[in-house]
Design an enzyme around this catalytic site. Structure first.
Site, PDB file in Angstrom:
ATOM      1  N   GLY A 280       0.767  -1.237   0.000  1.00  0.00           N
ATOM      2  CA  GLY A 280       0.000   0.000   0.000  1.00  0.00           C
ATOM      3  C   GLY A 280       0.799   1.287   0.000  1.00  0.00           C
ATOM      4  O   GLY A 280       0.311   2.323   0.457  1.00  0.00           O
TER       5      GLY A 280
ATOM      6  N   LEU B 178      -4.009  -7.154  -7.500  1.00  0.00           N
ATOM      7  CA  LEU B 178      -3.432  -8.187  -8.369  1.00  0.00           C
ATOM      8  C   LEU B 178      -4.454  -9.029  -9.124  1.00  0.00           C
ATOM      9  O   LEU B 178      -4.093  -9.920  -9.869  1.00  0.00           O
ATOM     10  CB  LEU B 178      -2.520  -9.103  -7.532  1.00  0.00           C
ATOM     11  CG  LEU B 178      -1.258  -8.421  -6.994  1.00  0.00           C
ATOM     12  CD1 LEU B 178      -0.444  -9.397  -6.172  1.00  0.00           C
ATOM     13  CD2 LEU B 178      -0.414  -7.851  -8.137  1.00  0.00           C
ATOM     14  N   LYS B 179      -5.743  -8.766  -8.913  1.00  0.00           N
ATOM     15  CA  LYS B 179      -6.726  -9.591  -9.622  1.00  0.00           C
ATOM     16  C   LYS B 179      -7.262  -8.845 -10.842  1.00  0.00           C
ATOM     17  O   LYS B 179      -7.180  -7.619 -10.933  1.00  0.00           O
ATOM     18  CB  LYS B 179      -7.881  -9.927  -8.675  1.00  0.00           C
ATOM     19  CG  LYS B 179      -7.502 -10.899  -7.557  1.00  0.00           C
ATOM     20  CD  LYS B 179      -8.753 -11.417  -6.882  1.00  0.00           C
ATOM     21  CE  LYS B 179      -8.448 -12.626  -6.007  1.00  0.00           C
ATOM     22  NZ  LYS B 179      -9.684 -13.250  -5.493  1.00  0.00           N
TER      23      LYS B 179
ATOM     24  N   LYS C 150     -17.825  -9.469  -6.039  1.00  0.00           N
ATOM     25  CA  LYS C 150     -18.679  -8.795  -5.041  1.00  0.00           C
ATOM     26  C   LYS C 150     -18.358  -7.300  -4.911  1.00  0.00           C
ATOM     27  O   LYS C 150     -19.026  -6.563  -4.171  1.00  0.00           O
ATOM     28  CB  LYS C 150     -18.505  -9.481  -3.678  1.00  0.00           C
ATOM     29  CG  LYS C 150     -19.048 -10.907  -3.675  1.00  0.00           C
ATOM     30  CD  LYS C 150     -18.918 -11.571  -2.329  1.00  0.00           C
ATOM     31  CE  LYS C 150     -19.555 -12.992  -2.389  1.00  0.00           C
ATOM     32  NZ  LYS C 150     -19.143 -13.819  -1.238  1.00  0.00           N
TER      33      LYS C 150
ATOM     34  N   HIS D  43       1.267   0.754 -12.997  1.00  0.00           N
ATOM     35  CA  HIS D  43       2.061  -0.440 -13.316  1.00  0.00           C
ATOM     36  C   HIS D  43       3.533  -0.055 -13.323  1.00  0.00           C
ATOM     37  O   HIS D  43       3.902   1.003 -13.868  1.00  0.00           O
ATOM     38  CB  HIS D  43       1.633  -0.995 -14.685  1.00  0.00           C
ATOM     39  CG  HIS D  43       2.364  -2.245 -15.056  1.00  0.00           C
ATOM     40  ND1 HIS D  43       2.056  -3.476 -14.510  1.00  0.00           N
ATOM     41  CD2 HIS D  43       3.421  -2.448 -15.887  1.00  0.00           C
ATOM     42  CE1 HIS D  43       2.881  -4.383 -15.007  1.00  0.00           C
ATOM     43  NE2 HIS D  43       3.722  -3.788 -15.844  1.00  0.00           N
TER      44      HIS D  43
ATOM     45  N   ASN E 124       1.535   3.030  -2.612  1.00  0.00           N
ATOM     46  CA  ASN E 124       0.830   3.942  -3.541  1.00  0.00           C
ATOM     47  C   ASN E 124      -0.422   4.503  -2.874  1.00  0.00           C
ATOM     48  O   ASN E 124      -0.751   5.680  -3.044  1.00  0.00           O
ATOM     49  CB  ASN E 124       0.479   3.199  -4.834  1.00  0.00           C
ATOM     50  CG  ASN E 124       1.659   3.127  -5.791  1.00  0.00           C
ATOM     51  OD1 ASN E 124       2.035   4.118  -6.403  1.00  0.00           O
ATOM     52  ND2 ASN E 124       2.285   1.974  -5.875  1.00  0.00           N
TER      53      ASN E 124
ATOM     54  N   ASN F  63      -5.019   2.241 -13.230  1.00  0.00           N
ATOM     55  CA  ASN F  63      -4.083   1.283 -12.635  1.00  0.00           C
ATOM     56  C   ASN F  63      -2.661   1.824 -12.763  1.00  0.00           C
ATOM     57  O   ASN F  63      -2.317   2.443 -13.773  1.00  0.00           O
ATOM     58  CB  ASN F  63      -4.181  -0.069 -13.368  1.00  0.00           C
ATOM     59  CG  ASN F  63      -3.204  -1.102 -12.811  1.00  0.00           C
ATOM     60  OD1 ASN F  63      -3.155  -1.337 -11.612  1.00  0.00           O
ATOM     61  ND2 ASN F  63      -2.400  -1.676 -13.685  1.00  0.00           N
TER      62      ASN F  63
ATOM     63  N   GLU G 115       6.254   6.080  -9.292  1.00  0.00           N
ATOM     64  CA  GLU G 115       4.836   5.687  -9.163  1.00  0.00           C
ATOM     65  C   GLU G 115       4.091   6.626  -8.224  1.00  0.00           C
ATOM     66  O   GLU G 115       2.982   7.082  -8.520  1.00  0.00           O
ATOM     67  CB  GLU G 115       4.732   4.264  -8.629  1.00  0.00           C
ATOM     68  CG  GLU G 115       5.217   3.203  -9.577  1.00  0.00           C
ATOM     69  CD  GLU G 115       5.080   1.830  -8.984  1.00  0.00           C
ATOM     70  OE1 GLU G 115       4.037   1.554  -8.378  1.00  0.00           O
ATOM     71  OE2 GLU G 115       6.020   1.025  -9.137  1.00  0.00           O
TER      72      GLU G 115
ATOM     73  N   ASP H  54      -3.522  -4.601 -18.117  1.00  0.00           N
ATOM     74  CA  ASP H  54      -2.515  -3.583 -18.507  1.00  0.00           C
ATOM     75  C   ASP H  54      -2.612  -3.128 -19.963  1.00  0.00           C
ATOM     76  O   ASP H  54      -1.614  -2.718 -20.557  1.00  0.00           O
ATOM     77  CB  ASP H  54      -1.098  -4.133 -18.265  1.00  0.00           C
ATOM     78  CG  ASP H  54      -0.899  -4.551 -16.812  1.00  0.00           C
ATOM     79  OD1 ASP H  54      -0.077  -5.462 -16.575  1.00  0.00           O
ATOM     80  OD2 ASP H  54      -1.569  -3.982 -15.936  1.00  0.00           O
TER      81      ASP H  54
HETATM   82  C1  GRF Z   1       3.538  -1.294  -7.327  1.00  0.00           C
HETATM   83  O1  GRF Z   1       4.807  -1.535  -7.886  1.00  0.00           O
HETATM   84  C2  GRF Z   1       2.529  -1.153  -8.424  1.00  0.00           C
HETATM   85  O2  GRF Z   1       3.045  -0.568  -9.582  1.00  0.00           O
HETATM   86  C3  GRF Z   1       2.174  -2.578  -8.711  1.00  0.00           C
HETATM   87  O3  GRF Z   1       2.165  -3.217  -7.443  1.00  0.00           O
HETATM   88  C4  GRF Z   1       3.018  -2.494  -6.566  1.00  0.00           C
HETATM   89  C5  GRF Z   1       2.176  -2.058  -5.392  1.00  0.00           C
HETATM   90  O4  GRF Z   1       2.966  -1.511  -4.444  1.00  0.00           O
HETATM   91  N1  GRF Z   1       0.883  -2.661  -9.350  1.00  0.00           N
HETATM   92  P1  GRF Z   1       2.251  -0.874  -3.164  1.00  0.00           P
HETATM   93  O5  GRF Z   1       1.326  -1.953  -2.588  1.00  0.00           O
HETATM   94  O6  GRF Z   1       1.474   0.325  -3.622  1.00  0.00           O
HETATM   95  O7  GRF Z   1       3.389  -0.526  -2.257  1.00  0.00           O
END
Ligand code: GRF
Length: 191
Positions: A11, A82-83, A61, A101, A13, A99, A171, A142
């Site tokens: 988390g 991740l889903k 859900k 990436h 981000n 999203n 990011e 993606d």
């Molecule tokens: C990040 O590298 C993001 O780009 C990818 O998963 C990672 C998540 O990191 N989708 P965090 O959980 O936000 O630290």
């Protein structure tokens, strides 16, 4: 702008969004954090910030849960989620799901390319540059329209951990910029 953030892990981000809001650098409110995993540290970050949060393991859900929130949701942010999202959710929030990436999409993206695997592949391929991308979410992994992308040089001395840190720093910045861009676009379209 009311945001729902979807996570699966640490988390950082999500934390970048929380910090930007708290510093009045982002005019938004996080209505809910949804994690696909109970052990995601991002849930702790949400709790520490007094943000409503829930673990929903079954992605089918999510749409009903979001539609039953008191407030209308303007943007859904996948921040390490991740889903793959169900089509009904993608259709209902078309052009309102983004999203982040950790690569320069389309390189090193798609099913199976996530987290440290991305940075490992970049280094093993001797790439000169890597970076991060924020894109709209469509029905695939993606492949949605790119909103913002920023690159960073990959040094010969970079380990995958060092590269991950350099990309995460990007990011945390471009995700906030992307939310502002999309928030502005949605505002224009609703006027
Ligand atoms: C990040 O590298 C993001 O780009 C990818 O998963 C990672 C998540 O990191 N989708 P965090 O959980 O936000 O630290």
């Amino acid at each position: 702008m009311n945001i729902v953030v979807l996570i699966s892990g640490g988390g950082t981000n999500l934390q970048a969004i929380i910090d930007s809001i708290n510093k009045n650098k982002l005019d938004a409110s996080i209505s809910l954090v949804i994690s696909s995993r109970e052990d995601a540290y991002g849930l702790v970050r949400a709790n520490n910030s007094g943000i409503k949060n829930i673990c929903i393991k079954d992605e089918n859900k999510i749409l009903d849960y979001i539609l039953n929130l008191e407030e209308d949701i303007d943007l859904i942010v996948l921040a390490g989620y991740l889903k793959k999202l169900p089509e009904d959710l993608v259709n209902r929030f078309e052009n309102k799901i983004i999203n982040i990436h950790p690569s320069l999409i389309p390189k090193y993206s798609g099913k199976g390319f996530y987290g440290m695997r991305v940075h490992e592949a970049v280094i093993n391929s001797n790439e000169e540059y890597s970076g991060a991308t924020v894109h709209f979410v469509d029905k695939n992994y993606d492949t949605g329209k790119i909103i913002i992308q920023e690159k960073v040089e990959v040094l010969k001395t970079d380990t995958k951990e060092r590269l991950q840190k350099k990309v995460l720093d990007i990011e945390h910045r471009i995700l906030i910029e992307a939310i502002k861009i999309v928030g502005g676009l949605n505002e224009k379209s609703s006027n």
